[in-house]
Design a protein around this motif. Structure first.
Motif, PDB file in Angstrom:
ATOM      1  N   GLU A 173      42.844  30.385  29.147  1.00  0.00           N
ATOM      2  CA  GLU A 173      42.824  30.931  30.503  1.00  0.00           C
ATOM      3  C   GLU A 173      44.228  31.274  30.983  1.00  0.00           C
ATOM      4  O   GLU A 173      44.437  32.276  31.679  1.00  0.00           O
ATOM      5  N   SER A 177      45.007  35.236  31.737  1.00  0.00           N
ATOM      6  CA  SER A 177      44.907  35.489  33.176  1.00  0.00           C
ATOM      7  C   SER A 177      45.569  36.824  33.526  1.00  0.00           C
ATOM      8  O   SER A 177      46.666  37.129  33.023  1.00  0.00           O
ATOM      9  N   PRO A 178      44.923  37.660  34.324  1.00  0.00           N
ATOM     10  CA  PRO A 178      43.683  37.468  35.100  1.00  0.00           C
ATOM     11  C   PRO A 178      42.451  38.105  34.455  1.00  0.00           C
ATOM     12  O   PRO A 178      41.503  38.454  35.152  1.00  0.00           O
ATOM     13  N   TYR A 179      42.452  38.272  33.121  1.00  0.00           N
ATOM     14  CA  TYR A 179      41.396  39.033  32.458  1.00  0.00           C
ATOM     15  C   TYR A 179      40.293  38.164  31.850  1.00  0.00           C
ATOM     16  O   TYR A 179      39.268  38.701  31.424  1.00  0.00           O
ATOM     17  N   PRO A 181      37.032  35.989  31.441  1.00  0.00           N
ATOM     18  CA  PRO A 181      35.771  35.996  32.197  1.00  0.00           C
ATOM     19  C   PRO A 181      35.702  34.811  33.158  1.00  0.00           C
ATOM     20  O   PRO A 181      36.299  33.752  32.908  1.00  0.00           O
ATOM     21  N   ASN A 182      34.974  34.973  34.233  1.00  0.00           N
ATOM     22  CA  ASN A 182      34.819  33.895  35.210  1.00  0.00           C
ATOM     23  C   ASN A 182      33.915  32.792  34.680  1.00  0.00           C
ATOM     24  O   ASN A 182      33.065  33.018  33.826  1.00  0.00           O
ATOM     25  N   ASN A 183      34.129  31.602  35.198  1.00  0.00           N
ATOM     26  CA  ASN A 183      33.269  30.444  34.913  1.00  0.00           C
ATOM     27  C   ASN A 183      33.154  30.140  33.420  1.00  0.00           C
ATOM     28  O   ASN A 183      32.067  29.851  32.904  1.00  0.00           O
ATOM     29  N   THR A 197      33.766  35.866  23.917  1.00  0.00           N
ATOM     30  CA  THR A 197      34.656  35.642  25.057  1.00  0.00           C
ATOM     31  C   THR A 197      35.859  36.563  24.979  1.00  0.00           C
ATOM     32  O   THR A 197      36.301  37.134  25.983  1.00  0.00           O
ATOM     33  N   SER A 200      34.842  40.100  25.935  1.00  0.00           N
ATOM     34  CA  SER A 200      34.727  40.236  27.394  1.00  0.00           C
ATOM     35  C   SER A 200      36.100  40.315  28.044  1.00  0.00           C
ATOM     36  O   SER A 200      36.311  41.082  28.990  1.00  0.00           O
ATOM     37  N   THR A 201      37.049  39.530  27.508  1.00  0.00           N
ATOM     38  CA  THR A 201      38.415  39.559  28.030  1.00  0.00           C
ATOM     39  C   THR A 201      39.040  40.926  27.797  1.00  0.00           C
ATOM     40  O   THR A 201      39.721  41.472  28.681  1.00  0.00           O
ATOM     41  N   ASN A 204      37.623  43.389  30.318  1.00  0.00           N
ATOM     42  CA  ASN A 204      38.227  43.184  31.635  1.00  0.00           C
ATOM     43  C   ASN A 204      39.643  43.754  31.680  1.00  0.00           C
ATOM     44  O   ASN A 204      40.072  44.318  32.688  1.00  0.00           O
TER      45      ASN A 204
END
Length: 343
Positions: A173, A177-179, A181-183, A197, A200-201, A204
């Motif tokens: 993380e 950051s800030p790319y 994924p949330n949660n 993951t 997804s990053t 983003n």
């Protein structure tokens, strides 16, 4: 992991990824003359990527990035061309003054997971300067065991796994950051899910690049595979005008290419078994097999057919055996066969 330390002839999955990349470029060639493009990438000591790009597509203008002068000497020995420029620089250094005039193919082939943060910055920089119909391919290390974390001096054995998982998640993380994924949870940084993951990053990251109102980065393919024990994630896309997307699809027919990822679903696995020439010959007698739709039932059906033809399993694990047979049926047409020859 340093891919340059692995003999090219042992990297079957990566070889298939290269062939699929060439297939994809052939399709894009229907809308833009790829032979006039410039190709920029990392060659490794063997320079196989550059050789294939030139031989298959006729690309002449090429730039090889390499930080290690000793490796560069070997590259120059293995592949000389008056159209090829060797540059002693990292991708970060090269992109600082990157001015893509004319068509460009840029392959950022990363292997060091600890530099993920900088790699994402490089990707943003590249997408920000590339022009419509320019192509970007990115390869990232998707092996979560390479993510470092702070380990206390004294740890109870019962808490080791928990501390490791939490530490890797925290490091990931912080790097992304800030790319990221949330949660995210600890399970998102495990071997069977980390490549998702990372994908997804990446999405983003590219969506955060401020392009002109009518331009965007369209993902065309995404694969994951093991290379010398490390899982790698590789993504290819193109800069497009939003208004030209339908025309691009119609002319390239990428939607009819079975390996596309236009909808940005989970990356497709490349997982080829190591086979002898005789084993391949026997399996090829069964080809082609219908490997669709993608499901566990299809995988079992295909694996059962090939195992019966061969007369034995490839590996002991039933699950892995089914996956290997299924992958061979899916990629047999482009699966390379490496053999020893005497010169």
């Amino acid at each position: 992991m340093d891919g340059s330390s692995i003999p090219y002839q042992l990297r079957i999955n990566k070889a298939v990824d290269r062939i699929l990349f060439i297939e994809l470029l052939h399709r894009i060639n229907r809308v833009s003359n790829i032979s006039d493009y410039s190709y920029v990438g990392f060659g490794g000591p063997y320079m196989e990527d550059f050789k294939q790009v030139h031989l298959a597509l006729g690309i002449k203008k090429m730039v090889c990035l390499e930080m290690d002068p000793a490796v560069m000497q070997r590259q120059i020995f293995n592949y000389r061309s008056r159209h090829l420029q060797y540059v002693n620089a990292s991708s970060t250094e090269y992109l600082k003054n990157f001015d893509p005039r004319g068509g460009h193919i840029l392959w950022l082939d990363y292997a060091i997971p600890s530099q993920l943060g900088q790699q994402l910055m490089d990707i943003r920089k590249a997408i920000g300067v590339l022009k419509p119909l320019d192509i970007l391919k990115v390869t990232l290390n998707a092996n979560p065991t390479c993510i470092s974390y702070e380990r206390p001096d004294t740890v109870k054995k019962s808490e080791e796994i928990k501390i490791m998982q939490e530490g890797r998640l925290k490091t990931f993380e912080e790097m992304t950051s800030p790319y990221a994924p949330n949660n995210l949870s600890k399970k998102d940084i495990e071997g069977n899910t980390y490549y998702k993951t990372l994908f997804s990053t990446f999405r983003n990251c590219i969506s955060s690049v401020p392009l002109s109102a009518d331009q965007y980065f369209q993902i065309l393919s995404a694969f994951h595979y093991k290379d010398d024990g490390h899982r790698m994630l590789t993504i290819t896309g193109v800069i497009l005008h939003k208004s030209e997307f339908r025309s691009f699809l119609k002319k390239t027919r990428i939607g009819h290419w079975r390996y596309h990822n236009l909808s940005q679903f989970d990356p497709i696995e490349i997982n080829l078994p190591n086979l002898t020439a005789m084993e391949r010959q026997r399996l090829d007698e069964c080809m082609p097999l219908d490997t669709s739709p993608v499901s566990k039932y299809t995988e079992r059906r295909v694996a059962k057919t090939l195992e019966k033809a061969l007369g034995f399993s490839i590996v002991r694990s039933k699950k892995e055996n089914e996956a290997l047979f299924y992958n061979y049926a899916k990629y047999y047409r482009i699966s390379p066969l490496f053999s020893r020859i005497s010169l």
